[in-house]
Design an enzyme around this catalytic site. Structure first.
Site, PDB file in Angstrom:
ATOM      1  N   HIS A  32       0.842  -1.208   0.000  1.00  0.00           N
ATOM      2  CA  HIS A  32       0.000   0.000   0.000  1.00  0.00           C
ATOM      3  C   HIS A  32       0.875   1.255   0.000  1.00  0.00           C
ATOM      4  CE1 HIS A  32      -3.848   2.069   1.619  1.00  0.00           C
ATOM      5  NE2 HIS A  32      -2.947   3.022   1.465  1.00  0.00           N
ATOM      6  N   HIS A  34       1.488   5.341  -2.256  1.00  0.00           N
ATOM      7  CA  HIS A  34       0.893   6.378  -3.120  1.00  0.00           C
ATOM      8  C   HIS A  34       2.021   7.041  -3.913  1.00  0.00           C
ATOM      9  CE1 HIS A  34      -3.178   6.383  -1.296  1.00  0.00           C
ATOM     10  NE2 HIS A  34      -2.520   5.926  -0.250  1.00  0.00           N
ATOM     11  N   LYS A  63       1.445  10.606  -5.327  1.00  0.00           N
ATOM     12  CA  LYS A  63       1.432  11.760  -4.415  1.00  0.00           C
ATOM     13  C   LYS A  63       2.818  12.107  -3.873  1.00  0.00           C
ATOM     14  CE  LYS A  63      -3.127  11.247  -2.157  1.00  0.00           C
ATOM     15  NZ  LYS A  63      -3.676   9.955  -2.566  1.00  0.00           N
ATOM     16  N   HIS A  81      -9.545   1.835   0.736  1.00  0.00           N
ATOM     17  CA  HIS A  81      -9.135   2.626   1.905  1.00  0.00           C
ATOM     18  C   HIS A  81     -10.340   2.678   2.843  1.00  0.00           C
ATOM     19  CE1 HIS A  81      -5.670   3.997  -0.329  1.00  0.00           C
ATOM     20  NE2 HIS A  81      -5.277   4.750   0.670  1.00  0.00           N
ATOM     21  N   GLU A  92     -10.377   5.409   7.941  1.00  0.00           N
ATOM     22  CA  GLU A  92      -9.131   6.031   8.406  1.00  0.00           C
ATOM     23  C   GLU A  92      -9.485   7.208   9.319  1.00  0.00           C
ATOM     24  OE1 GLU A  92      -6.499   7.168   5.228  1.00  0.00           O
ATOM     25  OE2 GLU A  92      -4.889   7.775   6.601  1.00  0.00           O
ATOM     26  N   ASP A 111       2.523   3.425   2.901  1.00  0.00           N
ATOM     27  CA  ASP A 111       1.508   4.439   2.620  1.00  0.00           C
ATOM     28  C   ASP A 111       2.172   5.669   1.987  1.00  0.00           C
ATOM     29  OD1 ASP A 111      -1.100   5.286   2.402  1.00  0.00           O
ATOM     30  OD2 ASP A 111      -1.421   5.650   4.522  1.00  0.00           O
ATOM     31  N   ASN A 112       1.961   6.846   2.519  1.00  0.00           N
ATOM     32  CA  ASN A 112       2.426   8.072   1.855  1.00  0.00           C
ATOM     33  C   ASN A 112       3.876   8.402   2.179  1.00  0.00           C
ATOM     34  OD1 ASN A 112      -0.585   8.204   2.460  1.00  0.00           O
ATOM     35  ND2 ASN A 112      -0.332   9.736   0.856  1.00  0.00           N
TER      36      ASN A 112
HETATM   37 ZN   LIG Z   1      -3.288   5.047   1.465  1.00  0.00          ZN
END
Ligand SMILES: [Zn+2]
Length: 447
Positions: free
Chosen positions: A82, A84, A87, A234, A237, A334-335
């Site tokens: 997972h 991104h 981004k 998602h 969250e 994640d990010n």
């Molecule tokens: Zn995410």
């Protein structure tokens, strides 16, 4: 050229002597784990593949190159379920002014509308992939912001990157948009067309407690079944215990008899709900065969953040309880350096180190190392990755650390990454490469 602690050895056949492996990540060899889940092995590499794994002690074959690891840990290549990549690394031009979830949503949206051309997305993705590769990762699933008109820009870029990185990092993509958009069948069809043309057979969305939730899920499950896609959501969250879309996803999966794989990320609010609700939801998830990916670094960053107030909870979901029920669990980055998380470098060693501390994956460590290797690989339908096995490509990450306390106490910046048995250049890309993308005329005060 930076290859870590091990001096590069140019040899087709290589004997890695005195390695220490997490037994949970080794297939096909009978090993007796110690109390930390580790065992000593020797590994013979030939022609870029693992030719033999045996408990430490066999004499090295004659006349071949030997690297004595002196009991250092060896991992298979890492797998990120997972991320991104679209981004990533926009922080210098678009920060999150207060570090909240709402601040992240608003600022990513503004940055996307202002800057996400194909070239901008491609260059930031490439930077992220080079970092991940240098850290020892072999497969990554990325979510791709797919709110119109971004889907027409980002999906062709994703496909080009996937082809450019083939053989180094196996890339998977899942579309990202709010579930309310799934009520618009024409929009869903446009996304399905992008996934069919440029994607990897995965459909997904962000679920919210909105009136369109049930209908949107029904549409996505139906489209996924029609096209043979897997699903990735998602989910919840938030620390708000009244947010319960996870159970609705599980019920939809069971009601539709969906045959593909379903992955859910985050599931934070589950940790804030009463025991009866938790038990019911976990039972439904186990029955529906749903896999979970926790994002501990982003959860710790965004959850329970109130300016001027000290956070009181860790933000992560119930990984121990899920695993105890047989639900596949993974952790991931994640990010990275965007308004959802100001930090990060797609380094699974950092993710695992933080996950162990935040989620108490230790004492005993047992098979928890699978959360950055075997389990996400299996969820991604790549059971050949994330394991050390005879016959598999010699894609291995070698460490000087010999034990968990040594491994988790330092960043392991001197690790050596072998791909097909050869040490790769681990030089990380320089942030200055992206400087020309970081001018933000709409936000002149950004540093
Ligand atoms: Zn995410």
């Amino acid at each position: 050229m930076q290859t870590g602690f091990l001096k590069p050895i140019e040899a087709d056949t290589l004997f890695l002597a005195h390695a220490t492996v997490p037994v949970a990540l080794v297939d096909g060899v009978d090993l007796v784990p110690d109390r930390d889940g580790l065992a000593g092995v020797d590994i013979l590499i030939s022609g870029g593949r693992i030719a033999r794994i045996a408990p430490t002690g066999a004499a090295a074959p004659q006349d071949i190159a030997v690297a004595d690891l002196d009991h250092g840990l060896v991992f298979p290549g890492f797998v990120e379920l997972h991320t991104h990549l679209d981004k990533g690394h926009i922080w210098p031009r678009r920060r999150n002014p207060d570090g909240t979830f709402q601040g992240a949503l608003e600022n990513v949206s503004a940055d996307r509308l202002a800057h996400w051309t194909a070239d901008d997305v491609r260059r930031r993705m490439d930077f992220a992939l080079r970092s991940a590769y240098a850290h020892g990762t072999t497969a990554i699933r990325t979510h791709i912001d797919s709110i119109a008109p971004q889907h027409r820009i980002s999906w062709p870029v994703f496909r080009a990157m996937r082809e450019a990185w083939e053989g180094r990092i196996d890339l998977q993509g899942s579309p990202l948009f709010g579930i309310n958009f799934a009520a618009d069948e024409a929009f869903v069809d446009a996304i399905v067309a992008e996934v069919a043309a440029h994607g990897t057979g995965i459909l997904g969305a962000v679920t919210y407690m909105v009136p369109e939730l049930e209908a949107g899920l029904a549409t996505l499950f139906r489209k996924a079944a029609e096209h043979g896609f897997d699903l990735d959501f998602h989910v919840d969250e938030t620390g708000d215990p009244t947010v319960k879309t996870l159970g609705v996803i599980a019920e939809t999966a069971l009601a539709t008899g969906f045959q593909g794989r379903i992955t859910v990320g985050h599931c934070c609010s589950l940790a804030r709900q009463d025991e009866a609700t938790v038990d019911r939801t976990l039972d439904l998830m186990a029955k529906a065969g749903i896999a979970v990916v926790s994002l501990p670094m982003c959860n710790m960053y965004l959850q329970d953040r109130v300016p001027g107030r000290t956070p009181r909870w860790r933000g992560v979901t119930l990984l121990h309880e899920m695993k105890a029920r047989g639900i596949p669990v993974a952790v991931s980055s994640d990010n990275t350096r965007d308004p959802f998380y100001a930090y990060g470098d797609l380094d699974p060693v950092e993710v695992f180190r933080e996950a162990v501390r935040i989620l108490h994956l230790d004492h005993p460590m047992g098979d928890w190392p699978a959360v950055i290797a075997r389990t996400p690989a299996s969820v991604m339908r790549r059971p050949d990755l994330g394991v050390i096995a005879e016959g598999a490509p010699a894609d291995l990450v070698l460490f000087r650390a010999r034990s968990w306390t040594e491994f988790l106490s330092r960043p392991q910046a001197d690790r050596t990454v072998l791909r097909r048995g050869r040490a790769i250049d681990r030089t990380l890309p320089d942030y200055r490469e992206l400087d020309d993308l970081m001018h933000n005329r709409s936000e002149p005060s950004a540093e």
